[in-house]
Design a protein around this motif. Structure first.
Motif, PDB file in Angstrom:
ATOM      1  N   ARG A  11       0.857  -1.177   0.000  1.00 50.86           N
ATOM      2  CA  ARG A  11       0.000   0.000   0.000  1.00 50.86           C
ATOM      3  C   ARG A  11       0.895   1.230   0.000  1.00 50.86           C
ATOM      4  NH1 ARG A  11      -4.651  -1.439   4.392  1.00 50.86           N
ATOM      5  NH2 ARG A  11      -5.431   0.592   3.692  1.00 50.86           N
ATOM      6  N   GLU A  23      -3.323   7.726   1.782  1.00 54.18           N
ATOM      7  CA  GLU A  23      -3.117   6.537   0.950  1.00 54.18           C
ATOM      8  C   GLU A  23      -3.472   6.823  -0.501  1.00 54.18           C
ATOM      9  OE1 GLU A  23      -4.116   1.762   0.780  1.00 54.18           O
ATOM     10  OE2 GLU A  23      -5.155   3.053   2.234  1.00 54.18           O
ATOM     11  N   GLU A  25      -4.996   5.145  -3.072  1.00 53.52           N
ATOM     12  CA  GLU A  25      -5.797   3.929  -3.149  1.00 53.52           C
ATOM     13  C   GLU A  25      -5.754   3.279  -4.518  1.00 53.52           C
ATOM     14  OE1 GLU A  25      -9.716   4.665  -1.746  1.00 53.52           O
ATOM     15  OE2 GLU A  25      -9.070   5.251   0.281  1.00 53.52           O
ATOM     16  N   ASP A  32      -9.415  -7.150  -0.424  1.00 52.62           N
ATOM     17  CA  ASP A  32      -9.919  -6.094   0.454  1.00 52.62           C
ATOM     18  C   ASP A  32      -9.058  -6.015   1.708  1.00 52.62           C
ATOM     19  OD1 ASP A  32     -11.902  -5.605  -1.331  1.00 52.62           O
ATOM     20  OD2 ASP A  32     -13.386  -6.868  -0.308  1.00 52.62           O
ATOM     21  N   THR A  34      -7.849  -3.665   5.484  1.00 50.66           N
ATOM     22  CA  THR A  34      -8.306  -2.816   6.574  1.00 50.66           C
ATOM     23  C   THR A  34      -8.187  -1.348   6.167  1.00 50.66           C
ATOM     24  OG1 THR A  34      -7.518  -4.443   8.161  1.00 50.66           O
ATOM     25  CG2 THR A  34      -7.934  -2.218   8.992  1.00 50.66           C
ATOM     26  N   PRO A  35      -9.215  -0.545   6.342  1.00 49.39           N
ATOM     27  CA  PRO A  35      -9.103   0.883   5.992  1.00 49.39           C
ATOM     28  C   PRO A  35      -7.982   1.545   6.795  1.00 49.39           C
ATOM     29  CG  PRO A  35     -11.386   0.261   6.411  1.00 49.39           C
ATOM     30  CD  PRO A  35     -10.554  -0.895   6.845  1.00 49.39           C
TER      31      PRO A  35
END
Length: 730
Positions: A11, A23, A25, A32, A34-35
């Motif tokens: 990330r 981030e 994105e 998927d 973790t935010p």
């Protein structure tokens, strides 16, 4: 942009001037995840720093049967080397990025690091802030830990202190108290101990003890298996000492173990190399002695006031004008030009950007037998018909394939600037480059070979593409350490401006005559003098050099350039000779251990007898100024400390006679050693210093010391009394 791996995918994040992460994105890969929340930032930054610390072996353990004594007096089984963890650029930038959210940087920030080893973080921080649009650079200095706290200067509003690592918080709390700073202006990069830290020791960037609760699973080794927590113990309650466990003392800003046995070495003129194929070595002869033979008496070896890393430099452009006295210089360079010309027809000659190199290029152009014209401000010479306003690149692009070109550099040391320029010039594929260098000052012959290989040239073959007329090895000053003249100026300026020290306690008071003497000395050094580089106790130049000086392959008093009895070698010539001898001595005279490994330099010091054997005051002054950190540190050897104290006492007793002409230089070295050990300086046991001052004052019998010397002696006495009021005079 920084990549961190959690939830088993990469990330990517952007960081802003306040240290917040955002981030990217669209660059996220994998399932998927973790935010990301801002609370994760501190966790990820700490994890990264812990891993850097683990990967670089920042935690050192004492061997079996030993424990450490830290510079603040506390004891423990291990110690931290935070500078190792940020030595690599990627680690330094990561730490700098983490700092953005920890400290609010003042507009006129003056960063003080406890060791120069962590200045990499501040330089990285400076670079990041300039990328964010900050219009001004930081001031960056180091202060050598506990020994150098008094040396921190600047306004309270500008000072930011960084401490590499801590196990007790002692240095941070002492610095905050003496500098009267809020805890937000002092950051410990790494911390490790059993007890929690509080703000009385400053902020902590990375707590290695993992006290924070992990908000996310971590794959970091340093998080899964954290380092052990150490307690630091006072000497009065140290269970290791009570159990008879051996003690290793740490000292200096590098936190090296203090030498248990000091190896003393003499300075021997034959330490300098001599090639056996030359035949028997003459008195004073060595490889490179033609450097002094050629330039003696020509005002070419001069002090380098404008440089930081070197003490002297070579300027010989004034010797290429055809004067009879300097004809050998021009002839030696011309001979190298002729050798470069063999098999080549040079169409263009280029000089480096400095004026000395331009003069060398002009001289080389005059030796090609054609009428060459100057372009680009005298940097490039050619007989090609070009517009007068042609730039350097336009001139170089004019020539066809395989054109011979010569690049001239008057004097180089590491050669980094020449390498950078050569990369630009080699971007012109139409030119075949050869190199003419007047003088090279490599750190060692091996460093010179590496330079030649990097440049991609031959320097030893018959058809060599590089010729260097003179070579003399010299060792550059460590980063952050001024040269021999800047060291004195820095210390005297700090001493004279006592109201800006910024430290607590009673300041040292200079008398009016002492202050005037210091200001006069500073003013004199500011003129860039050729004489008086080393000072007598009254501030005047140190008197003459003995005709018996045996470090040159000629007797200077009978040299053809010594045309009258008042002629003397310049101080820069003598200093360059002594500095070269000390460079070679460090390389070849350090004792080897039984295992065949070189001993650390801090375990080797100059034998105090050197100052009896080489007792010319000007030579003694040169040795004191050319010495590096640890070379005059006798604290771990009481016998050597007492011997050096005897040398000092003799110099102070002879202050009104020729034998004491270097007494100010001895006192200056002692004052610098007590204030900023990374500069080098002279260090004895406290008892020996106090005893020397007491005996010197007794024998002075109430008479005033010369003003410069008086200022140094008074400061040394105050500094030691302030640091250790319980010292007993033996």
């Amino acid at each position: 942009m920084q990549a961190e791996r959690f939830d088993q995918c990469f990330r990517f994040f952007l960081v802003n001037e306040q240290g917040h992460w955002v981030e990217v994105e669209e660059l996220r890969s994998g399932p998927d995840v973790t935010p990301f929340m801002d609370g994760h930032r501190q966790f990820l930054a700490a994890d990264g720093l812990r891993q850097a610390f683990r990967d670089t072996a920042g935690l050192a353990f004492a061997g079996a049967g030993f424990h450490f004594r830290h510079p603040n007096g506390s004891h423990s089984l291990g110690f931290l080397r935070g500078s190792q963890a940020v030595a690599r650029s990627q680690h330094a930038y990561f730490a700098a990025m983490a700092l953005l959210s920890v400290i609010k940087i003042p507009k006129s920030a003056w960063f003080w690091c406890d060791t120069a080893g962590i200045s990499t973080v501040v330089y990285a921080l400076d670079d990041l802030c300039r990328r964010f649009g900050r219009p001004f650079a930081f001031r960056i200095d180091s202060f050598s830990g506990y020994d150098g706290l008094d040396g921190i200067r600047g306004s309270r509003a500008s000072i930011v202190v960084l401490i590499s690592s801590t196990m007790s918080g002692g240095l941070g709390s002492l610095a905050l108290k003496e500098l009267d700073l809020p805890s937000s202006r002092l950051v410990n990069l790494f911390a490790l101990r059993e007890e929690p830290f509080d703000e009385r020791s400053g902020l902590v960037l990375c707590d290695l003890t993992n006290r924070d609760k992990a908000p996310l699973p971590s794959i970091r080794d340093a998080r899964i298996v954290p380092p052990p927590r150490f307690s630091t113990l006072g000497v009065d309650v140290c269970k290791y000492c009570d159990d008879g466990v051996g003690l290793i003392e740490l000292e200096g800003e590098g936190f090296f173990p203090r030498a248990q046995q000091l190896s003393l070495r003499m300075l021997v003129r034959n330490d300098r190399p001599w090639s056996e194929e030359k035949g028997p070595r003459p008195i004073g002869g060595f490889d490179g002695d033609e450097y002094f033979t050629s330039f003696y008496g020509l005002d070419a070896i001069v002090p380098a006031f404008s440089q930081v890393a070197h003490d002297t430099t070579l300027e010989f452009s004034h010797l290429l004008d055809g004067a009879k006295s300097s004809a050998p210089i021009a002839s030696a360079i011309a001979a190298d030009i002729e050798k470069l010309k063999e098999g080549r027809t040079f169409k263009v000659v280029v000089g480096m950007a400095d004026e000395q190199s331009k003069s060398l290029a002009r001289f080389a152009a005059s030796r090609l037998g054609r009428d060459l014209k100057a372009y680009a401000g005298g940097r490039v010479w050619t007989d090609a018909p070009l517009p007068a306003e042609s730039s350097l690149d336009e001139v170089l692009e004019h020539f066809p394939e395989s054109t011979d070109a010569m690049l001239c550099a008057a004097a180089i040391s590491s050669g980094r600037v020449l390498l950078a320029e050569s990369r630009k010039f080699r971007a012109h594929p139409n030119l075949k480059w050869s190199y003419l260098i007047g003088a090279v000052h490599p750190e060692s012959p091996q460093a010179w070979d590496v330079f030649c290989r990097t440049l991609g040239v031959q320097s030893h073959s018959v058809n060599a593409t590089l010729r260097a007329t003179w070579m003399l090895t010299r060792e550059p000053r460590p980063v952050g350490v001024p040269n021999a003249w800047g060291m004195e100026s820095t210390f005297l300026r700090w001493l004279a401006l006592q109201e800006t020290w910024g430290v607590g306690g009673t300041p040292f008071e200079l008398s009016d005559r002492e202050r005037k003497a210091i200001e006069a000395r500073l003013e004199y050094l500011g003129t860039g003098p050729m004489v008086g580089l080393m000072a007598s106790p009254t501030g005047s130049p140190i008197p003459t050099l003995s005709p018996m000086f045996a470090l040159w392959p000629f007797e200077w008093s009978k040299h053809e350039r010594t045309t009258n009895p008042d002629d003397q070698p310049t101080e820069a010539e003598v200093y360059a000779t002594i500095a070269h001898l000390m460079t070679e001595s460090r390389r070849v005279r350090v004792d080897m251990s039984g295992g065949g490994f070189w001993m650390r330099r801090h375990e080797s010091a100059l034998n105090p007898a050197v100052f009896d054997r080489l007792n010319d005051p000007i030579v003694q002054a040169c040795i004191l100024r050319a010495a590096r950190e640890g070379e005059l540190d006798y604290r771990s050897d009481p016998s050597a400390s007492r011997a050096m104290a005897g040398v000092l006492l003799h110099a102070f007793e002879e202050v009104d006679r020729p034998g004491g002409a270097a007494s100010y230089e001895f006192a200056l070295a002692l004052a610098i050693g007590a204030t900023n050990p990374k500069y080098g300086g002279l260090r004895l046991t406290d008892n020996d210093v106090f005893a020397t001052l007491r005996h010197a004052n007794e024998r002075r019998a109430g008479r005033e010391w010369p003003s410069l010397l008086s200022a140094m002696l008074g400061f040394i006495d105050w500094k030691l009394q302030r640091a250790n009021s319980s010292v007993r005079i033996a």
